[in-house]
Design a protein around this motif. Sequence first.
Motif, PDB file in Angstrom:
ATOM      1  N   GLY A 254       0.552  -1.131  -0.075  1.00 42.62           N
ATOM      2  CA  GLY A 254       0.131   0.126  -0.219  1.00 42.62           C
ATOM      3  C   GLY A 254       1.203   1.620   0.254  1.00 42.62           C
ATOM      4  O   GLY A 254       2.013   0.958  -0.059  1.00 42.62           O
ATOM      5  N   TYR A 255       0.301   2.207   0.021  1.00 43.95           N
ATOM      6  CA  TYR A 255       1.024   3.855   0.134  1.00 43.95           C
ATOM      7  C   TYR A 255       0.612   4.633   1.340  1.00 43.95           C
ATOM      8  O   TYR A 255      -0.994   4.236   1.510  1.00 43.95           O
ATOM      9  CB  TYR A 255       0.629   4.168  -1.986  1.00 43.95           C
ATOM     10  N   VAL A 256       1.178   5.181   1.348  1.00 39.66           N
ATOM     11  CA  VAL A 256       0.664   6.843   2.501  1.00 39.66           C
ATOM     12  C   VAL A 256       0.953   8.166   1.446  1.00 39.66           C
ATOM     13  O   VAL A 256       2.324   8.506   0.557  1.00 39.66           O
ATOM     14  CB  VAL A 256       1.779   7.155   3.685  1.00 39.66           C
ATOM     15  N   VAL A 257      -0.010   8.839   1.229  1.00 42.52           N
ATOM     16  CA  VAL A 257      -0.156  10.034   0.342  1.00 42.52           C
ATOM     17  C   VAL A 257      -0.231  10.831   0.867  1.00 42.52           C
ATOM     18  O   VAL A 257      -1.725  11.174   1.738  1.00 42.52           O
ATOM     19  CB  VAL A 257      -0.377   9.855  -1.245  1.00 42.52           C
ATOM     20  N   GLN A 258       0.247  12.147   0.957  1.00 40.82           N
ATOM     21  CA  GLN A 258      -0.223  13.557   1.574  1.00 40.82           C
ATOM     22  C   GLN A 258      -1.414  13.547   0.555  1.00 40.82           C
ATOM     23  O   GLN A 258      -1.249  14.488  -0.509  1.00 40.82           O
ATOM     24  CB  GLN A 258       1.111  14.714   1.957  1.00 40.82           C
ATOM     25  N   ASP A 259      -2.355  13.957   2.046  1.00 42.36           N
ATOM     26  CA  ASP A 259      -3.534  15.331   0.492  1.00 42.36           C
ATOM     27  C   ASP A 259      -2.915  17.021   1.118  1.00 42.36           C
ATOM     28  O   ASP A 259      -2.457  17.206   2.118  1.00 42.36           O
ATOM     29  CB  ASP A 259      -4.473  14.784   1.712  1.00 42.36           C
ATOM     30  N   TRP A 260      -3.675  17.639  -0.013  1.00 38.43           N
ATOM     31  CA  TRP A 260      -3.345  19.279   0.644  1.00 38.43           C
ATOM     32  C   TRP A 260      -4.019  19.742   1.198  1.00 38.43           C
ATOM     33  O   TRP A 260      -5.437  19.946   0.931  1.00 38.43           O
ATOM     34  CB  TRP A 260      -3.237  19.811  -1.066  1.00 38.43           C
ATOM     35  N   ASP A 261      -3.635  20.659   1.812  1.00 34.34           N
ATOM     36  CA  ASP A 261      -4.601  20.757   2.976  1.00 34.34           C
ATOM     37  C   ASP A 261      -4.312  22.533   3.903  1.00 34.34           C
ATOM     38  O   ASP A 261      -3.197  21.804   4.187  1.00 34.34           O
ATOM     39  CB  ASP A 261      -5.068  20.026   4.241  1.00 34.34           C
ATOM     40  N   PRO A 262      -4.804  23.590   3.640  1.00 39.57           N
ATOM     41  CA  PRO A 262      -3.009  24.653   4.347  1.00 39.57           C
ATOM     42  C   PRO A 262      -3.425  24.987   5.687  1.00 39.57           C
ATOM     43  O   PRO A 262      -2.752  25.698   6.035  1.00 39.57           O
ATOM     44  CB  PRO A 262      -4.713  25.704   3.070  1.00 39.57           C
TER      45      PRO A 262
END
Length: 221
Positions: free
Chosen positions: A113-121
């Motif tokens: 699997g993967y860990v993906v950062q989501d954009w959030d301010p």
Amino acid sequence: TRNLPPGLEYLDQLDRIIIHQQVDLLEAILGTETSSKYEIKNHLGQRVYFAVEENDCFNRKLCSPVRSFTIRIADNTGREVITVNRPLRCNSCWFPCFLQKLEVQSPPGTIAGYVVQDWDPFLPKFTIQNESKEDVLKIIGPCATCGCFEDVDFEVKALDEMSTIGKISKYWSGFVNDVFTNTANFGIQVPVDLDVKIKAVMIGACFLIDLMFFENSLGGL
């Protein structure tokens, strides 16, 4: 019987996983950074795996905490059961094209699997994906991740971000439990019936969170 990746049967009945960083004596005395070493334990403090970060000194000194790394996780027999890979990426939240991504393999060579950062301010946010890059869970951290060495919780949530099913916690030395010593630790709490491959990905998420938000946290201790 279910077909579990070799070595992950240790995670099958766990709903709490502890990651304890080993501080090298030479590093503690001289302040010279060496490759990170970790013990991964169950809730009783029994070691399930140990982990070593593979990295060259040049990368650690010049690129930390945005450096690439490979962490090899082995069971108590020395068999490598999980490999965590993170490419070198820019660490700025203002450039969504350079958000962080981490790949977890189990067994080594096979994607778990993967860990993906989501954009959030405002908030640290990550998506946990399975081997097919399908979204499985969300991880949402607090606004501030450094506050006087207080424990910090990253909530593990369903994809709708409404229900919380677990958490990843950064524990400091004040945590009252014989399992912990005077170094920083992580604790993972997840449902016991969560897919073992996703539990392995959650371990990878701890390493990424540690590198992004707490890499220099032990410098003043």
